[in-house]
Design a protein around this motif. Structure first.
Motif, PDB file in Angstrom:
ATOM      1  N   ALA A  31      -5.792   5.019  -0.290  1.00  0.00           N
ATOM      2  CA  ALA A  31      -6.936   4.208  -0.720  1.00  0.00           C
ATOM      3  C   ALA A  31      -6.895   2.821  -0.079  1.00  0.00           C
ATOM      4  O   ALA A  31      -7.935   2.273   0.323  1.00  0.00           O
ATOM      5  N   ALA A  32      -5.694   2.238   0.052  1.00  0.00           N
ATOM      6  CA  ALA A  32      -5.578   0.924   0.693  1.00  0.00           C
ATOM      7  C   ALA A  32      -5.964   0.994   2.169  1.00  0.00           C
ATOM      8  O   ALA A  32      -6.693   0.127   2.686  1.00  0.00           O
ATOM      9  N   LEU A  33      -5.471   2.038   2.876  1.00  0.00           N
ATOM     10  CA  LEU A  33      -5.831   2.187   4.289  1.00  0.00           C
ATOM     11  C   LEU A  33      -7.335   2.412   4.447  1.00  0.00           C
ATOM     12  O   LEU A  33      -7.979   1.833   5.344  1.00  0.00           O
ATOM     13  N   ALA A  35      -9.710   1.512   2.358  1.00  0.00           N
ATOM     14  CA  ALA A  35     -10.427   0.277   2.018  1.00  0.00           C
ATOM     15  C   ALA A  35     -10.366  -0.716   3.170  1.00  0.00           C
ATOM     16  O   ALA A  35     -11.366  -1.411   3.477  1.00  0.00           O
ATOM     17  N   ALA A  36      -9.205  -0.815   3.830  1.00  0.00           N
ATOM     18  CA  ALA A  36      -9.088  -1.720   4.979  1.00  0.00           C
ATOM     19  C   ALA A  36     -10.000  -1.274   6.118  1.00  0.00           C
ATOM     20  O   ALA A  36     -10.680  -2.103   6.763  1.00  0.00           O
ATOM     21  N   GLU A  37     -10.019   0.050   6.363  1.00  0.00           N
ATOM     22  CA  GLU A  37     -10.874   0.570   7.439  1.00  0.00           C
ATOM     23  C   GLU A  37     -12.343   0.305   7.132  1.00  0.00           C
ATOM     24  O   GLU A  37     -13.096  -0.222   7.974  1.00  0.00           O
ATOM     25  N   CYS A  38     -12.773   0.672   5.925  1.00  0.00           N
ATOM     26  CA  CYS A  38     -14.182   0.486   5.578  1.00  0.00           C
ATOM     27  C   CYS A  38     -14.547  -1.006   5.489  1.00  0.00           C
ATOM     28  O   CYS A  38     -15.685  -1.410   5.806  1.00  0.00           O
ATOM     29  N   GLY A  64     -14.154   2.553   0.354  1.00  0.00           N
ATOM     30  CA  GLY A  64     -12.889   3.113   0.850  1.00  0.00           C
ATOM     31  C   GLY A  64     -11.874   3.344  -0.250  1.00  0.00           C
ATOM     32  O   GLY A  64     -11.065   4.276  -0.190  1.00  0.00           O
ATOM     33  N   ALA A  65     -11.897   2.496  -1.277  1.00  0.00           N
ATOM     34  CA  ALA A  65     -10.945   2.653  -2.381  1.00  0.00           C
ATOM     35  C   ALA A  65     -11.225   3.879  -3.237  1.00  0.00           C
ATOM     36  O   ALA A  65     -10.438   4.199  -4.145  1.00  0.00           O
ATOM     37  N   GLY A  90     -15.974   4.852   7.160  1.00  0.00           N
ATOM     38  CA  GLY A  90     -15.338   5.813   6.263  1.00  0.00           C
ATOM     39  C   GLY A  90     -14.886   7.099   6.923  1.00  0.00           C
ATOM     40  O   GLY A  90     -15.015   8.166   6.310  1.00  0.00           O
ATOM     41  N   VAL A  91     -14.323   7.033   8.147  1.00  0.00           N
ATOM     42  CA  VAL A  91     -13.796   8.263   8.772  1.00  0.00           C
ATOM     43  C   VAL A  91     -12.609   8.798   7.982  1.00  0.00           C
ATOM     44  O   VAL A  91     -12.521  10.000   7.690  1.00  0.00           O
ATOM     45  N   LEU A  92     -11.647   7.936   7.629  1.00  0.00           N
ATOM     46  CA  LEU A  92     -10.494   8.379   6.830  1.00  0.00           C
ATOM     47  C   LEU A  92     -10.940   8.889   5.471  1.00  0.00           C
ATOM     48  O   LEU A  92     -10.409   9.890   4.959  1.00  0.00           O
TER      49      LEU A  92
END
Length: 437
Positions: A31-33, A35-38, A64-65, A90-92
């Protein structure tokens, strides 16, 4: 030991809906990764949409979260990823959400529908983005390759996580099924062991009862005759020495016969090849097998070495030797029956005669044996006893188990047993046994 079903529910140690803390930590990291990406992609989204940058970043971080709830609400995560696909972020989130959805226990039609929606959204966004790049004059592939590029991007983002999730979900269900099956087999084995222990205990009790009946019949009959002869010996010792000597000899014969039969009964409890069994003993069998083998061996030995109907005349003669008036009548053509049936019939007559000696000494007794087409019937009936005198008062004790033992024997072979007083003041014992046990 494995944990399934309710055991797994009680084995959960993680917070909220997570089974373990490491699962919660993994989801928090993803969720952290995401959120950072988005959040980073939200900057470009805010500029394109004419929104303040903090608004775009905050929107991306919140979207992202959503991976934090992927295990509890996978459909919601996939829907969020589809909703933010036009914003090109939001790819991840999309990849992990589709994987979690495919690995869940949801119906395949729901998984297919959401995966199709995600693929369609990715395809449309890829087409629009490629056309915008060409319109802006950015160096890119030719227009004829735009559809191929869009389809490849949509399949590349959607298909791998869905296929991997389906595989992991199927494998998880297979392992869970094998675990439940192992638990079920373990419970069945435990139930079988308990049932085998119960059957072993039942077999031991049955064999104890059987041996008790045999020893009661042997000891009670022989000792009753010995007591009767001893009472007669005491009565005629001074008046008729020759008869006293005869009675004394009969007492000795009865004692020797009782000892012989007791040795035979006790021999049933020992293995015939004890030394060989000790020398060639394999691994110890289960308790149930030991009990069943002992019961079967004892039953075979008793049936093979026990008395038969051919010895009925001798049995009646022993009672006649005590002075009892006994008539024996046989109806039908005599034939060989199973050893267990003949032994039971013999013991019924023997115990009935013993009861006459105990409770109606000197009474005239009638023994009838009838061979029928599919059964054997026997009856022992005594008339009312005469007035007691010194020769007939043997003061024989009674344990009260004679009739019970006879009934158990007959009922155990599927026969019919009836006993009770007669109208004339005597007593009658009747039994019918199937010819083949």
């Amino acid at each position: 030991m494995t944990t399934t079903g309710d055991d797994r529910t009680t084995a959960m140690t993680g917070p909220w809906w997570w089974e373990r803390w490491r699962g919660a930590a993994l989801d928090a990291g993803l969720a952290a990764l995401s959120a950072a990406e988005c959040g980073a992609e939200g900057v470009a989204f805010a500029r394109d949409a004419g929104l303040p940058v903090p608004v775009g970043v905050g929107f991306g971080v919140l979207a992202g979260a959503a991976l934090l709830i992927r295990r509890r609400w996978p459909i919601a995560v996939v829907l969020i990823s589809i909703a933010i696909t036009p914003a090109q972020m939001g790819v991840l989130l999309t990849v992990v959400g589709l994987y979690t959805l495919a690995a869940s226990e949801l119906p395949r039609r729901i998984i297919g529908a959401l995966a199709g929606m995600s693929m369609a959204g990715t395809l449309i966004v890829a087409l629009v983005r490629a056309n915008q790049d060409m319109a802006e004059g950015s160096p890119s592939i030719g227009s004829e390759f735009i559809p191929f590029f869009a389809v490849t991007a949509a399949i590349g983002v959607t298909a791998p996580p869905v296929l991997l999730g389906l595989y992991v979900g199927a494998r998880r269900r297979l392992v869970e099924g094998m675990r439940e099956r192992a638990d079920s087999l373990e419970r069945e084995l435990q139930l079988l062991a308990e049932r085998a222990e119960e059957r072993a205990e039942w077999a031991r009790n049955e064999e104890r009862t059987r041996i008790a009946r045999e020893m009661h019949d042997v000891v009670a009959h022989r000792v009753s005759l010995m007591v009767v002869h001893a009472a007669a010996l005491q009565a005629v010792a001074r008046k008729d020495p020759e008869k006293a000597v005869k009675n004394a000899a009969l007492v000795g014969d009865m004692g020797r016969q009782a000892l012989t039969e007791l040795r035979e009964m006790l021999g049933v409890l020992r293995t015939g090849d004890g030394t060989k069994a000790k020398a060639e003993r394999p691994a110890e069998p289960p308790l149930a097998a030991v009990a069943f083998a002992a019961a079967a061996a004892a039953s075979r030995a008793v049936d093979e070495d026990g008395p038969c109907l051919a010895e009925l005349e001798e049995l009646v003669g022993q009672s006649r030797a005590t002075g009892m008036a006994v008539d024996l009548s046989v109806e039908g053509e005599a034939r060989d029956c199973s050893a267990e049936v003949e032994q039971t019939a013999y013991r019924v007559v023997q115990e009935a005669l013993t009861n006459v000696h105990k409770h109606a000494a000197g009474a005239k007794t009638h023994v009838r044996l009838a061979y029928r087409s599919a059964e054997i019937a026997m009856q022992v009936e005594n008339e009312p006893p005469p007035e007691a005198d010194a020769s007939s008062d043997a003061r024989l004790p009674s344990g009260g188990n004679g009739l019970v033992g006879m009934r158990e024997r007959v009922m155990g072979l599927g026969g019919v047993f009836v006993s009770g007083p007669t109208d004339g003041g005597g007593f009658r014992v009747s039994a019918v046994l199937p010819a083949a046990a």
